[in-house]
Design an enzyme around this catalytic site. Structure first.
Site, PDB file in Angstrom:
ATOM      1  N   CYS A  63       0.849  -1.200   0.000  1.00 35.98           N
ATOM      2  CA  CYS A  63       0.000   0.000   0.000  1.00 35.98           C
ATOM      3  C   CYS A  63       0.881   1.244   0.000  1.00 35.98           C
ATOM      4  CB  CYS A  63      -0.938   0.005   1.204  1.00 35.98           C
ATOM      5  SG  CYS A  63      -0.075   0.103   2.778  1.00 35.98           S
ATOM      6  N   CYS A 145      62.488   6.386 -19.705  1.00 34.40           N
ATOM      7  CA  CYS A 145      62.845   7.339 -18.660  1.00 34.40           C
ATOM      8  C   CYS A 145      61.696   8.289 -18.381  1.00 34.40           C
ATOM      9  CB  CYS A 145      64.101   8.132 -19.058  1.00 34.40           C
ATOM     10  SG  CYS A 145      63.846   9.132 -20.545  1.00 34.40           S
ATOM     11  N   ASP A 658       2.098  29.118 -31.522  1.00 31.12           N
ATOM     12  CA  ASP A 658       3.035  29.697 -32.474  1.00 31.12           C
ATOM     13  C   ASP A 658       2.347  29.633 -33.843  1.00 31.12           C
ATOM     14  OD1 ASP A 658       5.466  30.632 -33.592  1.00 31.12           O
ATOM     15  OD2 ASP A 658       5.942  28.582 -34.177  1.00 31.12           O
ATOM     16  N   ASP A 877       6.260  24.020 -32.364  1.00 32.80           N
ATOM     17  CA  ASP A 877       6.769  22.920 -33.175  1.00 32.80           C
ATOM     18  C   ASP A 877       8.065  22.341 -32.616  1.00 32.80           C
ATOM     19  OD1 ASP A 877       8.600  24.866 -33.768  1.00 32.80           O
ATOM     20  OD2 ASP A 877       7.961  25.158 -35.835  1.00 32.80           O
TER      21      ASP A 877
END
Length: 1001
Positions: A63, A145, A658, A877
């Protein structure tokens, strides 16, 4: 066993990823993703801070109190940033700092809270994630080295994408931290070799996990052979074979070995003895849910089988032979008492063990849940009955026993749990349908070095890798996202995009995994696989939405946290009130049951109060409805990013659109072209096209297409023979230098040494170029006709004007009217000029228009509507509208297709159809109407049921609920709430004719 990998960690974050994490998790795309950042607005910030996200399957929750308990245990861990637990999915979603907390710590915390935990794997993804770094180990030969060491370190640190490089001369090893999205391990090896040293890759900190089903393992010898094969494979870190489930779990380094190579290595090494299949994480979870429902049914039938004899002994007529057997005294008790005690003990402590276990862990963690109530109620009736028997044996005074109360109560609760699990399984049908869209296998084309196909091989679809060439036969499903490299065909994409018309696919066309190839044979190059594929992202989005909590759920969580203590207190109060009232003679003795006393009479009321109370119904009211609604939305092409988005959408007052690409078709076409100052029309168009060739704006493409058409199909420009000889590409254009795009204004460049400007009035005015009155009149005429006027200047004078029109979508006007009928105010916000905007708005019936708004200004326009507390939705869009989508209370990205990243949107409308805006709002309203009904029913049930169980109406109606009847009521309440939510599956998209009250003759 291969070495373990507990301490080797990624130094990056994956917002929602990590190679060994959750099945529903979306991960990250190397390219632009369809459904980026669907978690919440904080996910990107979490990734930047170095957080990691995993999902864990949690078993044992019953629950809302259980889910709250798990959340509390997780949040108490230092380093856990966010933890969300979904009761219906039995999953926990955790965001944490990997430097402070390990995956195993999270698993242990859940187990310490008394629940079982399993860290989930994601669907196979064979590419490295790109928003973090890996630590790679390389052997470096030829160093003699310290100067050599410094040289190699300097080379490595100068490479792009390398964050850190340390080289040890003594061990000839180098450790490099690098970003796999910027540089690969092979690039690092090549750089070291180019410096004159020898180099080879050893391993990386990357880790991936795959679970394989193994067929062909029958004996211990087979197991040893399998383990031997796996341990020899390069790149394997750890593995485990489960002899019971026949599943092989492998942790491996994805930089060293790929999942398909693992499968090939094991099958090849066994000479075909072992056959391996990739276990789909979604299928595995579904099978576990089915197994859980089957287990609940087995417990219920067992309890029912044992409870029926107990019940019959209590209530059935006295059959002479049976009755005499039950009255036969055996020791201190009658045979009937022995039988009831034995049967009920099995039900109480064997079948009912799960209630004691769950109640114990809840109390251990300082919380309470429904199991506490069940354990308390059944224990009270059971131990009272035992005490009554023992008391009778010692004193000779036999009180009635209530063994059947305990057994029938457990039986009804188990029945309720079984029905509830079946109903909850139905709420996830949408996920199952989406998973089934993906094909199980794919045809892999194997090519030689020359690119010629030499072999065709069937492989598991989960083993596809980016770059694979796959063959898609007619009538089969596309196995992965990719690009067509050979052939042409029509593909049905309706199951993903909602568009019913098949789409023509030719060479270089992109295809989506799970769609159906209808006609020809296609060869595709796989680009996105596993969790990167569009289908996996949609599944991830739906899963994440279903796991999210709507704000209204907080009320249920709060009630659940105090519900059980309140009920226990009410039960004790009931016991005391009835007992004291009886002892004081407040009610007559004939109310008592036969051979009963005041304590037994009071105890039955008290037990009924305990078992009739149901916190589960409250906890299921919201998540079940949200789960069904998100699934229904996905089936209708409306992807919802969570319960909070659903809750806000049903209160929307304003919908801001838009214009370009949303209200219009987004397919601009040049309708008018007029040159001034005696300039030749062809030369004018050639100049404009040359200037716009470098622009990506839709208007620029429309101008270029118009000019190309004019140039190559105008008889004065070119004859037919020359058209056939040449491809009309950019060779015919003039060279444009210093190109610059000016957002909200236009473009500027230099052609033949002259500055060319193409754009709106603002661009020319800012550049000091005067617009003659005849040109202004021409532009005004275009704008009043709902066209956009584009002015062209060369040097310091205006040389011409273009008229561009973008046709409105056919459903736009009807949708706007429909929104008005629904009580929602439509608003248009556009960067276009006022005259064009007003002409378009007049045609659509939009009263409120905001024109000449810069892209960044759209967000400010939205905030102006929000000042009075109104809920504002933005429909865009998804290309230039991200700031506005983020600023809106509800962002709707329309026509997202498959290749646009929608980071801020709350809804993704897969089809490029404005009717889905109405569907999104209508679905949210119907969902929350259903949630309110669920809450009303769940709360009304408890408000009415508890007083009835407590005997409040007994003095007048003589209505007394036996505890086992109360248990049946409690079980039915949860089932009824889930079934109420399931009614949303019958949801149908609103018909515009109904909304507009149009009668069709």
């Amino acid at each position: 066993m291969a070495p373990g990998f507990r301490d080797l960690q990624l130094t990056r974050v994956s917002g929602g990823d990590g190679k060994i994490v959750a099945g529903g998790d979306a991960g990250d795309l190397e390219d632009v993703r369809l459904l980026d950042s669907y978690e919440d607005n904080n996910s990107d910030r979490l990734e930047e801070k170095g957080m990691k996200r995993i999902q864990v399957r949690v078993t044992g929750m019953t629950c809302a109190a259980c889910s709250n308990s798990v959340e509390g245990a997780l949040r108490s861990l230092g380093g856990v940033v966010r933890a969300s637990v979904a009761l219906l999915q039995n999953k926990a979603d955790v965001v944490f700092d990997p430097d402070r907390v390990k995956d195993e710590d999270i698993k242990v915390a859940i187990e310490d809270a008394g629940f079982e935990a399993e860290i989930l794997t994601e669907p196979n993804s064979s590419k490295a994630k790109n928003n973090g770094t890996l630590v790679g180990q390389f052997t470096i030969g030829g160093m003699t080295c310290a100067a050599c060491v410094n040289s190699v370190e300097g080379i490595l640190r100068s490479l792009p994408g390398v964050k850190r490089a340390v080289v040890a001369l003594a061990t000839s090893l180098g450790e490099v931290e690098y970003d796999p999205s910027l540089i690969s391990k092979d690039d690092i090896v090549n750089a070291i070799e180019d410096a004159g040293f020898e180099a080879s890759f050893v391993q990386s900190s990357g880790q991936d996990k795959i679970i394989l089903g193994v067929a062909g393992v029958f004996t211990e010898i087979d197991v040893h052979i399998l383990e031997g094969l796996v341990s020899k494979l390069k790149g394997v870190r750890q593995f485990r074979f489960d002899r019971t489930s026949r599943e092989l779990e492998i942790l491996f380094d994805p930089e060293v070995v790929k999942s398909r190579s693992l499968v090939d290595g094991i099958e090849g090494g066994s000479d075909g003895k072992f056959k391996l299949t990739v276990a789909n994480p979604y299928t595995r979870m579904t099978s576990k849910d089915v197994a859980e429902a089957a287990n609940m049914f087995r417990l219920f039938t067992s309890s029912l089988f044992l409870s029926i004899p107990v019940f019959l002994i209590r209530v059935c007529p006295r059959i002479p032979l049976v009755y005499s057997l039950l009255l036969w005294r055996c020791g201190p008790f009658l045979m009937g008492d022995w039988l009831k005690w034995a049967l009920v003990s099995v039900v109480q402590f064997v079948i009912g063990k799960r209630f004691y276990v769950a109640a114990g862990r809840a109390l251990r963690n300082g919380s309470t849940n429904m199991d506490v109530l069940v354990a308390l109620g059944t224990s009270a009736s059971y131990f009272y009955s035992v005490c009554a028997l023992l008391y009778g044996a010692f004193t000779g005074f036999w009180s009635p026993t209530y063994f059947e109360t305990s057994s029938m109560l457990i039986t009804f609760v188990l029945l309720g749990k079984y029905l509830e699990s079946l109903a909850k399984g139905k709420t996830s049908d949408a996920i199952k349908k989406l998973v089934e869209l993906a094909p199980a296998t794919a045809l892999l084309l194997i090519k030689d070095k020359g690119g010629k196909c030499i072999e065709e091989r069937e492989i598991d679809a989960l083993l596809i890798q980016p770059g694979d060439t796959l063959k898609v036969l007619p009538g089969t499903k596309v196995p992965a996202d990719g690009v067509v490299v050979w052939g042409s065909s029509y593909i049905n994409e309706s199951m993903v995009t909602g568009e019913s018309v098949p789409v023509l696919k030719e060479v270089n066309s992109s295809v989506i995994g799970g769609t159906i190839n209808q006609h020809g044979v296609l060869h595709i190059n796989a680009t996105r696989v596993g969790s990167d594929a569009v289908l996996s992202q949609i599944i991830s989005l739906v899963e994440t939405a279903q796991m999210s909590k709507a704000p209204i759920q907080k009320l249920a969580d709060f009630i659940a946290s105090i519900f059980v203590p309140t009920v226990v207190a009410l039960a004790l109060l009931t016991l005391l009130c009835w007992y004291i009232a009886g002892a004081l003679g407040a009610y007559p003795a004939d109310w008592l049951p036969k051979d009963g006393n005041y304590f037994v009479f009071s105890l039955m009321f008290s037990i009924s109060v305990v078992v009739i109370s149901c916190p589960c119904a409250l906890g299921l009211a919201t998540p079940t409805a949200v789960m069904v609604a998100t699934g229904v939305g996905a089936n209708n092409g409306v992807l919802i990013k969570g319960g909070d988005a659903l809750e806000r959408a049903q209160k929307v007052k304003y919908v801001i659109f838009d214009k370009t690409g949303t209200l219009t078709q987004g397919k601009a076409t040049v309708t008018d072209a007029k040159a001034f100052n005696g300039m030749d029309r062809g030369g004018f168009l050639k100049l404009v096209a040359s200037a716009e060739a470098s622009s990506e704006h839709p208007l620029a493409k429309a101008i270029l297409e118009y000019a190309r058409h004019f140039h190559f199909f105008d008889e004065s420009s070119m004859n037919e023979d020359s058209i056939n000889q040449r491809e009309p590409n950019s060779w015919w254009l003039l060279e444009a230098l210093d190109f610059c795009a000016l957002p909200g204004r236009g473009i500027q460049c230099s052609i033949d040494g002259k500055q060319v400007l193409v754009g709106n009035r603002k661009l020319l005015t800012e550049s000091g170029i005067e617009i003659p009155s005849h040109a202004e009149s021409y532009v005004v005429e275009l704008e009043e006709g709902a066209k956009t006027g584009i002015l062209v200047a060369c040097g310091s004078e205006l040389i011409g004007v273009l008229g561009v029109a973008d046709p409105l979508k056919r459903e736009a006007a009807v949708v706007i009217e429909g929104l008005v009928k629904m009580g929602v105010k439509p608003v248009m916000v556009t960067g276009d000029n006022w005259r064009t905007a007003q002409a378009v708005a007049k045609e659509l019936g939009i009263q409120d228009v905001r024109a000449e708004v810069m892209p960044a200004g759209k967000a400010e326009a939205i905030k102006s509507f929000q000042k009075d507390g109104s809920i504002v939705a933005m429909v865009g869009d998804g290309i230039n509208d991200s700031p506005a989508l983020a600023a809106a209370d509800v962002g709707m990205a329309i026509g997202a297709g498959t290749d646009i990243a929608i980071e801020a949107a709350d809804y993704v409308l897969m089809r490029n159809n404005l009717e889905d805006v109405i569907t999104a709002i209508d679905l949210s309203r119907k969902t929350f109407a259903r949630i309110r009904w669920n809450y009303v029913f769940a709360m009304a049930y408890n408000v009415v049921a508890i007083p009835v169980a407590a005997g409040v109406f007994f003095p007048w109606l003589r209505l007394m609920l036996p505890p086992w009847v109360a248990g049946a009521c409690m079980a039915s309440s949860s089932v009824s709430v889930v079934c109420s939510s399931l009614l949303l599956r019958r949801y149908k998209k609103p018909r515009l004719t109904t909304i507009l009250e149009i009668t069709i003759e």
